[in-house]
Write a protein that holds these residues in place. Structure first.
Motif, short mmCIF file in Angstrom:
data_model
loop_
_atom_site.label_atom_id
_atom_site.label_comp_id
_atom_site.label_asym_id
_atom_site.label_seq_id
_atom_site.Cartn_x
_atom_site.Cartn_y
_atom_site.Cartn_z
N ASP A 1 0.84 -1.20 0.00
CA ASP A 1 0.00 0.00 0.00
C ASP A 1 0.88 1.27 0.00
OD1 ASP A 1 -2.29 -1.48 -0.02
OD2 ASP A 1 -2.63 -1.36 2.15
N ARG B 1 2.13 1.72 -3.52
CA ARG B 1 1.06 2.17 -4.43
C ARG B 1 0.77 3.65 -4.25
NH1 ARG B 1 -3.91 3.00 -3.28
NH2 ARG B 1 -3.74 1.84 -1.29
N ILE B 2 0.75 4.11 -3.01
CA ILE B 2 0.48 5.54 -2.75
C ILE B 2 1.66 6.39 -3.23
CG2 ILE B 2 0.16 7.24 -0.92
CD1 ILE B 2 -1.29 5.03 0.67
N SER C 1 1.80 6.89 -7.11
CA SER C 1 0.59 7.37 -7.78
C SER C 1 0.88 8.71 -8.47
CB SER C 1 -0.55 7.53 -6.77
OG SER C 1 -0.22 8.52 -5.81
N ASP C 2 0.10 8.98 -9.52
CA ASP C 2 0.29 10.21 -10.28
C ASP C 2 0.01 11.46 -9.45
OD1 ASP C 2 0.93 8.66 -12.43
OD2 ASP C 2 -1.10 8.70 -13.29
N GLU C 3 -0.82 11.34 -8.44
CA GLU C 3 -1.18 12.50 -7.62
C GLU C 3 0.03 13.09 -6.91
OE1 GLU C 3 -4.17 13.64 -3.87
OE2 GLU C 3 -4.06 11.59 -4.67
N GLU D 1 3.31 12.57 -7.89
CA GLU D 1 4.50 12.47 -8.74
C GLU D 1 5.40 13.68 -8.55
OE1 GLU D 1 5.65 11.86 -13.47
OE2 GLU D 1 3.57 12.12 -12.83
#
Length: 300
Positions: free
Chosen positions: A135, A138-139, A142-144, A146
């Protein structure tokens, strides 16, 4: 007897005629002055001729314009720049450009740090809700998030753990400390790049702040030297001649200070912001290692 009387009458008539002829000339001599006498009385002889002031004295305005480079009547920064020596002009233009770049850099870094802190706040909130190393990874990728330094640190650490697993290495139990050491090394590599990334533009601000006054002083010295050369050539010490050239030269120092003072302030301000974010990244590094250690102990 009769003849004597006739003679007397003739003599009397001749005397009367003579009196009548001489009377107008005597009246003129007694009542009106002679023309030469009237002229001498009315217009005395002129004194020695003195030269006109305009013919012997120099006009200060024209001398100032000739020696001071044609400033004319008013002195404004634009007019002083237009008549400055080419070397002084180059100094002024360079300092003005440096000042403009400093202000542009201020705006860019303000936006950069503002967005960086907002993104970091959102990332920490999401990261602290992760339940496993997967997790976290994954966080972090993430594109948010980047490009966020904290997200890059988490991505590097979790990627190292995953690579160890994929290589068939034990990441928990007795090998837990070894895994944490490799993860710590990956985070340190990201942090070293973070310092370089955040300090972008700081060298420019430091250079402008330290050398700006000296560059302006160079323009001032050159301008004053050129002004004194003009004074020597004009052969006058009138203040109207000295003032324009010196004011034009001092303008270079003023522009140098105008460029240097904000640059020093911006440098110190952003250095404080960089140090504060470095402390924040160090804190997150400790938090990240603790979170990975807990997950390794849990076997997640």
């Amino acid at each position: 007897m009769l003849q004597v009387k006739k003679t007397n009458i003739l003599l009397a008539m001749a005397g009367a005629a003579a009196l009548m002829v001489s009377a107008p000339a005597l009246a003129q001599d007694g009542t009106t002055p002679a023309p030469a006498e009237a002229t001498a009385t009315a217009a005395p002889a002129p004194a020695a001729e003195t030269p006109a002031p305009a013919a012997t004295e120099e006009d200060p305005a024209s001398v100032a314009e000739a020696a001071g480079g044609g400033h004319g009547g008013s002195l404004t920064p634009i007019s002083m720049f237009m008549v400055a020596h080419p070397v002084v002009k180059v100094v002024m233009i360079g300092l003005v450009l440096a000042s403009i770049f400093s202000w542009i850099l201020l705006l860019l870094k303000l936006f950069e740090f503002g967005g960086l802190n907002r993104t970091s706040d959102r990332f920490l909130e999401a990261f602290r809700g992760a339940r496993s190393i997967a997790d976290m990874r994954r966080i972090a990728v993430s594109d948010e998030f980047e490009g966020n330094p904290l997200a890059d640190m988490a991505a590097a650490a979790t990627e190292e753990v995953e690579l160890s697993r994929q290589a068939g290495l034990a990441v928990g139990g007795a090998h837990r400390d070894t895994t944490l050491t490799r993860a710590q090394a990956a985070v340190a590599a990201v942090q070293s790049g973070l310092a370089k990334r955040l300090s972008g533009g700081q060298m420019f601000l430091a250079s402008v702040g330290s050398s700006g006054p000296f560059i302006g002083l160079f323009g001032t010295v050159y301008g004053i030297m050129n002004s004194f050369i003009g004074i020597a050539e004009s052969n006058t010490t009138n203040l109207a001649v000295v003032a324009p050239g010196i004011a034009e030269a001092l303008l270079a120092t003023g522009i140098g200070l105008f460029a240097a003072i904000p640059a020093v302030i911006f440098y110190n301000y952003f250095q404080t912001r960089i140090s504060a974010y470095g402390v924040r990244s160090d804190g997150f590094n400790a938090e990240l290692m603790n979170a990975i250690s807990r997950q390794l102990d849990k076997g997640a």
